[in-house]
Design a protein around this motif. Sequence first.
Motif, PDB file in Angstrom:
ATOM      1  N   SER A  27     -20.327  28.086  25.006  1.00  0.00           N
ATOM      2  CA  SER A  27     -20.090  27.359  26.258  1.00  0.00           C
ATOM      3  C   SER A  27     -21.209  26.337  26.431  1.00  0.00           C
ATOM      4  O   SER A  27     -22.385  26.678  26.304  1.00  0.00           O
ATOM      5  N   LEU A  48     -25.963  16.179  24.895  1.00  0.00           N
ATOM      6  CA  LEU A  48     -25.047  16.957  24.061  1.00  0.00           C
ATOM      7  C   LEU A  48     -25.694  17.255  22.712  1.00  0.00           C
ATOM      8  O   LEU A  48     -25.578  18.381  22.199  1.00  0.00           O
ATOM      9  N   VAL A  76     -17.419  19.845  18.061  1.00  0.00           N
ATOM     10  CA  VAL A  76     -18.310  19.427  19.140  1.00  0.00           C
ATOM     11  C   VAL A  76     -19.097  18.190  18.717  1.00  0.00           C
ATOM     12  O   VAL A  76     -19.285  17.246  19.499  1.00  0.00           O
ATOM     13  N   LEU A  79     -17.395  14.882  19.295  1.00  0.00           N
ATOM     14  CA  LEU A  79     -17.356  14.338  20.649  1.00  0.00           C
ATOM     15  C   LEU A  79     -18.412  13.243  20.844  1.00  0.00           C
ATOM     16  O   LEU A  79     -18.242  12.359  21.687  1.00  0.00           O
ATOM     17  N   LEU A  93     -19.127  17.702  32.238  1.00  0.00           N
ATOM     18  CA  LEU A  93     -18.357  18.013  31.038  1.00  0.00           C
ATOM     19  C   LEU A  93     -18.581  19.472  30.672  1.00  0.00           C
ATOM     20  O   LEU A  93     -19.725  19.910  30.539  1.00  0.00           O
ATOM     21  N   ALA A  94     -17.493  20.221  30.523  1.00  0.00           N
ATOM     22  CA  ALA A  94     -17.562  21.622  30.106  1.00  0.00           C
ATOM     23  C   ALA A  94     -16.868  21.750  28.748  1.00  0.00           C
ATOM     24  O   ALA A  94     -15.710  21.345  28.604  1.00  0.00           O
ATOM     25  N   ILE A  95     -17.577  22.308  27.774  1.00  0.00           N
ATOM     26  CA  ILE A  95     -17.061  22.438  26.406  1.00  0.00           C
ATOM     27  C   ILE A  95     -17.026  23.913  26.030  1.00  0.00           C
ATOM     28  O   ILE A  95     -17.998  24.646  26.251  1.00  0.00           O
ATOM     29  N   MET A 103     -11.923  24.136  19.763  1.00  0.00           N
ATOM     30  CA  MET A 103     -12.661  23.555  20.883  1.00  0.00           C
ATOM     31  C   MET A 103     -11.724  23.092  21.991  1.00  0.00           C
ATOM     32  O   MET A 103     -10.663  22.516  21.749  1.00  0.00           O
ATOM     33  N   ARG A 104     -12.157  23.356  23.227  1.00  0.00           N
ATOM     34  CA  ARG A 104     -11.507  22.810  24.417  1.00  0.00           C
ATOM     35  C   ARG A 104     -12.590  22.208  25.300  1.00  0.00           C
ATOM     36  O   ARG A 104     -13.689  22.756  25.385  1.00  0.00           O
ATOM     37  N   TYR A 105     -12.288  21.072  25.902  1.00  0.00           N
ATOM     38  CA  TYR A 105     -13.280  20.501  26.814  1.00  0.00           C
ATOM     39  C   TYR A 105     -12.586  19.966  28.056  1.00  0.00           C
ATOM     40  O   TYR A 105     -11.417  19.581  28.019  1.00  0.00           O
TER      41      TYR A 105
END
Length: 389
Positions: A27, A48, A76, A79, A93-95, A103-105
């Motif tokens: 996370s 990031l 990641v 991105l 931004l939440a990854i 991966m979901r963001y």
Amino acid sequence: MNISEKHPLPKKEFETLAETRNLYCVSIFLPMDKKGKEQNMHLAQARLRQSINEVQKTLVEHQMQMNEIEEYLEPVEQLLDKVELWRNPSDGLAIFLDSEDGMRYFMVPISFETKTYVAGHFYLLPLLPLYHNDGLYYLLDLSQDYVKLYEGSRYSFKDRYLQDFAPKQLEDAVGSDYEQKNLQFRSGQATYGASFHGQGAGKDDEKDELLRYFRMLDEGVKKITSDSKAPLVLSCIDRLYALYAEANTYNNLYDKHLSGDPEYKKDDKRHQESWMLVEEYFQRPQFNKINKFKELFHTQKTSYEIDAIVNAALNGKIDTLFIEEGGDVFGIYDKKDNEVSIDEKHEINNVSLANLAAVQTFEQGGEVYFLPPEQMPVKESPMNAVFRF
């Protein structure tokens, strides 16, 4: 319309994240930059990059090989080169990354503190403010020659097309005897801007015609809102608010209004100003729950003990959980013995107990509120709870 008509993170998506269990769930939370200067300096991308380095170090501690780590974190890394992500940011931004779903963001309207977390589950604590102190309301833009009804919440705002159910302007309601006249201002007070043909027409006639018009609008509003108990906020000059209140039969006309002519405002400005006005209405349950904690203090229906709160959360016994803003508690929960051990900091073999308690409370229908330290009912603890029974 530029404003989203959907929640930035639907609850179903949150629940999917909460149910995820995997060996190395990553996370990452980042604040994003909306100003051109910060964007040109690539500060968000630098944060990031730093977060990726921190996750790499944690995965090394978990005995993961570097080539495996690099392959795992590649989505990641990509991105960093996603130009549109950084040019059109939200506040935060939440990854989320795991080996099964990838991966979901999510770009959300919360400016997070930069944070990384690696465990067998995702860290969702910073997302919970998205689901509390929010609710449905209506905004009625009102003048003699312009009217619109919007349905809004903290994160959504849309036109409900009142013109399909009511006159669009006063002239449509009263017919050919009406003509528009400039608003007159006396001693800083706006007068009604209508005059009528014929002899003897005056303020009483103006008021009667406006009341007739407003009653038609009231009927249209009720057709659209049905039996809703959501607050109805007016945006209008001050004297029209008092007159509309006289005609109103909607069951929750808000006692404050946005003062001034609403016609030429953009929708994002309408949304921002109306939410700022009505936000306190949706904060009332939070204040009521704080008072409830204080009333029940020194009884078995409240607690500020971490172990008691974690156990109660896992058993669905928490009605309301208060968490100190920026606070967290780390430790280990022994499910077999229902025992909680608390550590001084986050380590490789422990978890966030605040995240565990908050997510479990929310998932089982409880409320979770984040409070400044000075507003916590019991300030000596980062978590306070009101139990269901």
